[in-house]
Scaffold this active site. Structure first.
Site, PDB file in Angstrom:
ATOM      1  N   HIS A   1       6.692   9.097  -7.164  1.00  0.00           N
ATOM      2  CA  HIS A   1       6.721   7.759  -6.567  1.00  0.00           C
ATOM      3  C   HIS A   1       5.370   7.502  -5.899  1.00  0.00           C
ATOM      4  O   HIS A   1       4.937   8.259  -5.029  1.00  0.00           O
ATOM      5  CB  HIS A   1       7.859   7.701  -5.556  1.00  0.00           C
ATOM      6  CG  HIS A   1       8.081   6.368  -4.944  1.00  0.00           C
ATOM      7  ND1 HIS A   1       8.797   5.360  -5.564  1.00  0.00           N
ATOM      8  CD2 HIS A   1       7.697   5.859  -3.736  1.00  0.00           C
ATOM      9  CE1 HIS A   1       8.845   4.302  -4.773  1.00  0.00           C
ATOM     10  NE2 HIS A   1       8.184   4.573  -3.653  1.00  0.00           N
TER      11      HIS A   1
ATOM     12  N   ASP B   1      14.906   3.910  -1.172  1.00  0.00           N
ATOM     13  CA  ASP B   1      13.604   4.393  -0.713  1.00  0.00           C
ATOM     14  C   ASP B   1      13.514   4.189   0.795  1.00  0.00           C
ATOM     15  O   ASP B   1      13.605   3.064   1.276  1.00  0.00           O
ATOM     16  CB  ASP B   1      12.509   3.598  -1.448  1.00  0.00           C
ATOM     17  CG  ASP B   1      11.105   4.012  -1.056  1.00  0.00           C
ATOM     18  OD1 ASP B   1      10.939   5.034  -0.366  1.00  0.00           O
ATOM     19  OD2 ASP B   1      10.158   3.296  -1.462  1.00  0.00           O
TER      20      ASP B   1
ATOM     21  N   MET C   1       3.713  -2.559  -2.810  1.00  0.00           N
ATOM     22  CA  MET C   1       3.969  -3.308  -1.575  1.00  0.00           C
ATOM     23  C   MET C   1       2.728  -4.157  -1.320  1.00  0.00           C
ATOM     24  O   MET C   1       1.940  -3.894  -0.403  1.00  0.00           O
ATOM     25  CB  MET C   1       4.254  -2.322  -0.434  1.00  0.00           C
ATOM     26  CG  MET C   1       5.643  -1.707  -0.538  1.00  0.00           C
ATOM     27  SD  MET C   1       5.803  -0.200   0.425  1.00  0.00           S
ATOM     28  CE  MET C   1       5.126   0.960  -0.754  1.00  0.00           C
TER      29      MET C   1
ATOM     30  N   MET D   1      -0.062   0.024  -1.169  1.00  0.00           N
ATOM     31  CA  MET D   1       0.023  -0.905  -0.025  1.00  0.00           C
ATOM     32  C   MET D   1      -1.331  -1.578   0.168  1.00  0.00           C
ATOM     33  O   MET D   1      -2.371  -0.928   0.039  1.00  0.00           O
ATOM     34  CB  MET D   1       0.387  -0.142   1.241  1.00  0.00           C
ATOM     35  CG  MET D   1       1.653   0.707   1.112  1.00  0.00           C
ATOM     36  SD  MET D   1       2.107   1.365   2.725  1.00  0.00           S
ATOM     37  CE  MET D   1       3.393   2.536   2.241  1.00  0.00           C
TER      38      MET D   1
ATOM     39  N   ASP E   1       3.189   4.889  -3.773  1.00  0.00           N
ATOM     40  CA  ASP E   1       3.274   3.712  -2.902  1.00  0.00           C
ATOM     41  C   ASP E   1       1.923   3.022  -2.806  1.00  0.00           C
ATOM     42  O   ASP E   1       0.970   3.578  -2.264  1.00  0.00           O
ATOM     43  CB  ASP E   1       3.740   4.129  -1.505  1.00  0.00           C
ATOM     44  CG  ASP E   1       5.205   4.506  -1.492  1.00  0.00           C
ATOM     45  OD1 ASP E   1       6.027   3.667  -1.905  1.00  0.00           O
ATOM     46  OD2 ASP E   1       5.527   5.642  -1.075  1.00  0.00           O
TER      47      ASP E   1
ATOM     48  N   SER F   1       7.842  11.030  -3.069  1.00  0.00           N
ATOM     49  CA  SER F   1       6.810  10.040  -2.749  1.00  0.00           C
ATOM     50  C   SER F   1       5.549  10.743  -2.298  1.00  0.00           C
ATOM     51  O   SER F   1       5.551  11.467  -1.290  1.00  0.00           O
ATOM     52  CB  SER F   1       7.294   9.111  -1.637  1.00  0.00           C
ATOM     53  OG  SER F   1       6.203   8.340  -1.169  1.00  0.00           O
TER      54      SER F   1
ATOM     55  N   HIS G   1       5.339   1.753  -6.753  1.00  0.00           N
ATOM     56  CA  HIS G   1       6.018   0.809  -5.861  1.00  0.00           C
ATOM     57  C   HIS G   1       4.945  -0.057  -5.212  1.00  0.00           C
ATOM     58  O   HIS G   1       4.222   0.408  -4.334  1.00  0.00           O
ATOM     59  CB  HIS G   1       6.818   1.618  -4.825  1.00  0.00           C
ATOM     60  CG  HIS G   1       7.485   0.800  -3.779  1.00  0.00           C
ATOM     61  ND1 HIS G   1       7.973   1.344  -2.613  1.00  0.00           N
ATOM     62  CD2 HIS G   1       7.759  -0.530  -3.704  1.00  0.00           C
ATOM     63  CE1 HIS G   1       8.519   0.390  -1.862  1.00  0.00           C
ATOM     64  NE2 HIS G   1       8.389  -0.754  -2.497  1.00  0.00           N
TER      65      HIS G   1
ATOM     66  N   MET H   1      15.357  -1.130  -0.303  1.00  0.00           N
ATOM     67  CA  MET H   1      14.640  -0.421   0.760  1.00  0.00           C
ATOM     68  C   MET H   1      15.609  -0.053   1.874  1.00  0.00           C
ATOM     69  O   MET H   1      16.360  -0.912   2.360  1.00  0.00           O
ATOM     70  CB  MET H   1      13.513  -1.294   1.330  1.00  0.00           C
ATOM     71  CG  MET H   1      12.350  -1.572   0.387  1.00  0.00           C
ATOM     72  SD  MET H   1      11.508  -0.099  -0.223  1.00  0.00           S
ATOM     73  CE  MET H   1      10.962   0.691   1.302  1.00  0.00           C
TER      74      MET H   1
HETATM   75  C1  DX5 Z   1       7.736   3.333   2.602  1.00  0.00           C
HETATM   76  C2  DX5 Z   1       7.546   3.834   1.201  1.00  0.00           C
HETATM   77  C3  DX5 Z   1       8.300   5.055   0.898  1.00  0.00           C
HETATM   78  C4  DX5 Z   1       7.938   6.254   1.730  1.00  0.00           C
HETATM   79  C5  DX5 Z   1       9.221   6.978   1.986  1.00  0.00           C
HETATM   80  O1  DX5 Z   1       7.333   2.020   2.693  1.00  0.00           O
HETATM   81  O2  DX5 Z   1       7.940   2.839   0.266  1.00  0.00           O
HETATM   82  O3  DX5 Z   1       8.228   5.381  -0.488  1.00  0.00           O
HETATM   83  O4  DX5 Z   1       7.032   7.128   1.136  1.00  0.00           O
HETATM   84  O5  DX5 Z   1       8.983   8.014   2.876  1.00  0.00           O
HETATM   85  P1  DX5 Z   1      10.178   8.822   3.538  1.00  0.00           P
HETATM   86  O6  DX5 Z   1      10.977   9.430   2.437  1.00  0.00           O
HETATM   87  O7  DX5 Z   1       9.478   9.806   4.399  1.00  0.00           O
HETATM   88  O8  DX5 Z   1      10.987   7.813   4.339  1.00  0.00           O
HETATM   89 ZN    ZN Z   2       8.087   3.479  -1.842  1.00  0.00          ZN
END
Ligand code: DX5
Ligand code: ZN
Length: 230
Positions: free
Chosen positions: A30, A172, A65, A34, A32, A7, A63, A134
């Site tokens: 990956h 994740d 969010m 947000m 993220d 990620s 991903h 998750m």
């Molecule tokens: C959190 C993200 C993850 C995050 C995971 O909401 O969706 O993808 O980057 O980070 P680690 O592996 O550090 O928990």
């Molecule tokens: Zn993620």
């Protein structure tokens, strides 16, 4: 087949192309996304996905969010994502959205927050290429793995098997050397890892080590007698 998806949330955002290169050998990157509404954090959008997709040959696993994924998710396919994950809690029409993502040429995936049960989505599973469970509350990297999600991972894999689905099961949040084996034994096969990859001196070596651990755990689970169904 085990896949490891670092990620970039834990990478240096000022050097994303180099950070992609630093995890050469990873299956996907990956990404993220947000929006500070669906989760209390803000990261990046389609311009960064488009730039990153041109800067690396590793496919992008986005991903989302975000609120209103029905409206925004298709743009991430157009920006170059090879896989797009929307949240079940945010999608108005998940079947239509999954079909649209696939029609545009990407893999379609749906994510469940820790409190969202998998059972209510049993009928939707055949529409998806991947389900993301998750293992932390979405929003931030570096959180502790919620081991209370392990039974849900097992139940999700059982539902997939029941319907004869070859789909991927991603985890994740808090995935690391100390938690990846439990996830693999429970039936996950795609592992997102942020801090446990980019928080080390050698991210590529961390990817290789996680892969070996997950493969070994998956082999053990395959050799073990079937667990009693509870
Ligand atoms: C959190 C993200 C993850 C995050 C995971 O909401 O969706 O993808 O980057 O980070 P680690 O592996 O550090 O928990
Ligand atoms: Zn993620």
């Amino acid at each position: 087949m085990v896949q490891i998806n670092p990620s970039i949330l834990s990478a240096d955002f000022a050097r994303l192309a180099d950070e992609a290169e630093a995890v050469r050998g990873a299956d996907w990157l990956h990404v993220d996304v947000m929006d500070s509404h669906f989760v209390p954090n803000l990261t990046l959008g389609t311009p960064v996905v488009e730039a990153l997709s041109k800067a690396t040959s590793t496919p992008l696993d986005c991903h989302l969010m975000i609120d209103e994924p029905d409206r925004w998710a298709p743009q991430y396919v157009e920006a170059g994502a090879g896989s797009v994950t929307f949240h079940a809690e945010a999608a108005a029409a998940p079947v239509r959205l999954a079909r649209e993502i696939k029609a545009l040429g990407a893999r379609a995936s749906m994510a469940l927050k820790p409190a969202t049960p998998v059972e209510q989505y049993e009928d939707l599973l055949p529409e998806l290429d991947m389900l993301l469970i998750m293992t932390v509350e979405p929003g931030f990297g570096g959180q502790a793995f919620l081991d209370i999600m392990l039974p849900k991972i097992r139940r999700a894999r059982r539902l997939m098997d029941k319907h004869g689905l070859q789909m991927w099961l991603q985890v994740d949040g808090g995935v690391s050397a100390s938690t990846i084996e439990q996830c693999a034994e429970a039936g996950a096969d795609v592992f997102v890892a942020g801090s446990s990859v980019y928080g080390t001196d050698d991210p590529a070596a961390a990817v290789r080590a996680l892969r070996e651990q997950a493969e070994e755990a998956a082999r053990r689970a395959a050799d073990a007698p079937p667990a009693p169904s509870a």
